[in-house]
Each structure stands twice: as C-alpha cells, then as structure tokens.
Design a protein around this motif. Structure first.
Motif, PDB file in Angstrom:
ATOM      1  N   HIS A  59       0.819  -1.211   0.000  1.00  0.00           N
ATOM      2  CA  HIS A  59       0.000   0.000   0.000  1.00  0.00           C
ATOM      3  C   HIS A  59       0.859   1.270   0.000  1.00  0.00           C
ATOM      4  O   HIS A  59       0.487   2.266  -0.619  1.00  0.00           O
ATOM      5  CB  HIS A  59      -0.999  -0.002   1.163  1.00  0.00           C
ATOM      6  N   PHE A  60       2.018   1.237   0.637  1.00  0.00           N
ATOM      7  CA  PHE A  60       2.910   2.391   0.600  1.00  0.00           C
ATOM      8  C   PHE A  60       3.534   2.541  -0.784  1.00  0.00           C
ATOM      9  O   PHE A  60       3.631   3.644  -1.322  1.00  0.00           O
ATOM     10  CB  PHE A  60       4.030   2.272   1.639  1.00  0.00           C
ATOM     11  N   ILE A  61       3.958   1.436  -1.353  1.00  0.00           N
ATOM     12  CA  ILE A  61       4.607   1.478  -2.662  1.00  0.00           C
ATOM     13  C   ILE A  61       3.622   1.972  -3.720  1.00  0.00           C
ATOM     14  O   ILE A  61       3.982   2.770  -4.593  1.00  0.00           O
ATOM     15  CB  ILE A  61       5.184   0.095  -3.041  1.00  0.00           C
ATOM     16  N   ALA A  62       2.370   1.542  -3.646  1.00  0.00           N
ATOM     17  CA  ALA A  62       1.351   2.008  -4.598  1.00  0.00           C
ATOM     18  C   ALA A  62       1.168   3.520  -4.492  1.00  0.00           C
ATOM     19  O   ALA A  62       1.096   4.222  -5.512  1.00  0.00           O
ATOM     20  CB  ALA A  62       0.035   1.282  -4.358  1.00  0.00           C
ATOM     21  N   ALA A  63       1.108   4.032  -3.283  1.00  0.00           N
ATOM     22  CA  ALA A  63       0.956   5.476  -3.083  1.00  0.00           C
ATOM     23  C   ALA A  63       2.183   6.222  -3.601  1.00  0.00           C
ATOM     24  O   ALA A  63       2.051   7.266  -4.260  1.00  0.00           O
ATOM     25  CB  ALA A  63       0.720   5.775  -1.603  1.00  0.00           C
ATOM     26  N   GLY A  75       4.172   5.241  -5.925  1.00  0.00           N
ATOM     27  CA  GLY A  75       4.151   5.125  -7.382  1.00  0.00           C
ATOM     28  C   GLY A  75       3.304   6.200  -8.034  1.00  0.00           C
ATOM     29  O   GLY A  75       3.636   6.721  -9.102  1.00  0.00           O
ATOM     30  N   LYS A  76       2.189   6.542  -7.388  1.00  0.00           N
ATOM     31  CA  LYS A  76       1.325   7.594  -7.935  1.00  0.00           C
ATOM     32  C   LYS A  76       2.048   8.935  -7.964  1.00  0.00           C
ATOM     33  O   LYS A  76       1.916   9.706  -8.916  1.00  0.00           O
ATOM     34  CB  LYS A  76       0.054   7.709  -7.098  1.00  0.00           C
ATOM     35  N   ILE A  77       2.811   9.211  -6.936  1.00  0.00           N
ATOM     36  CA  ILE A  77       3.551  10.475  -6.885  1.00  0.00           C
ATOM     37  C   ILE A  77       4.741  10.429  -7.831  1.00  0.00           C
ATOM     38  O   ILE A  77       4.967  11.337  -8.626  1.00  0.00           O
ATOM     39  CB  ILE A  77       4.004  10.776  -5.444  1.00  0.00           C
TER      40      ILE A  77
END
Length: 145
Positions: free
Chosen positions: A125-129, A131-133
């Motif tokens: 969940h941290f990596i996905a967030a 990735g968006k940035i």
C-alpha cells in the motif's frame, strides 16, 4: 523536501566520537506525536558509518512505541562496507517490515554512477501510493540503465 511537504525537519546531532551514529536516547527524547518519518542512512555517505544490528534493534524498539512513525531506510551503500562491519536491513528487524520503506539502487554497488537507477521496497500500500507520486515526477530509466 520536508518543508515542501509542509513538515518541519528535525536534525538529530551525531558526533565523531560515536562514529556519527545516532544516540537512541536522543531519538527517544526528540520524537513527538507529530513525528511521522525517521530517515536512517546505513551505511552512510559521507561518514562511512554502519549501524550495528544491536543499535538498529534499539532504534526499532523506539519506533515500535510510535504507531504513526515510519522509517525511510537509505541502504544505497549496503555493498560498500569494510570488515568487521556488516549490513542489516532495517525492515528485517521484528515488526519493522510494515513500518519501513527501503531505498536502494544499483549506481554504487555496481559502478553505475550517474545512471540513477534505484528502487523503493516496502509494504504494497505504501509502494502504490509512492508510485502515484513518482509517476508525476520522472519519466523512466534511461535505456542503458
């Protein structure tokens, strides 16, 4: 970067007499309810300091007391250390995988300086967030990298 995120950076003092390693007592006395991120660099450039596992374990115990505190562990130099030092990944410590984002890359260990190819490891969940940035800031690795 912290100020751009409307955060207030707090720099903990280190001393040559302690090989520039953070004192866990100072860390514990500095963390507040507002603390959100602890940035650790081990092995560290430019000091060459490598946190021994027992000191990282002390830091992990402090982090565990603060459920809103994450650790950003910069481990870019993990393969450039000298005996008797050994590298310990902070995320490998008990209870720290869920609380740690590990930054690493290929530039230093594989003599790819300037190619700027790195990575971030951590809970999905941290990596996905992140990735968006990140997708809004960079366009991708060079073809050589």
């Amino acid at each position: 970067m912290a100020r751009l995120a409307d955060a207030t950076p707090v720099i903990l003092p280190t001393h040559i007499s302690e090989n520039f390693l953070m004192d866990p007592k100072i860390l514990e006395s500095t963390i507040t309810e507002k603390s959100r991120l602890l940035i650790l660099c081990s092995p560290s450039n430019p000091t060459g300091s490598v946190y021994p596992k027992n000191l990282l374990e002390e830091i992990a115990q402090i982090v565990a007391k603060h459920p809103r505190l994450l650790v950003l562990s910069d481990e870019m130099y993990e393969h450039i250390i000298y005996s008797p030092a050994t590298h310990t990944t902070f995320a490998s410590l008990p209870g720290m995988w869920e609380r740690t984002l590990t930054v690493n890359g290929f530039s230093k260990a594989f003599a790819m300086t300037g190619w700027r190819l790195g990575y971030l490891a951590g809970p999905k969940h941290f990596i996905a967030a992140c990735g968006k940035i990140q997708s809004q800031f960079t366009s991708g690795a060079s073809s050589i990298s």
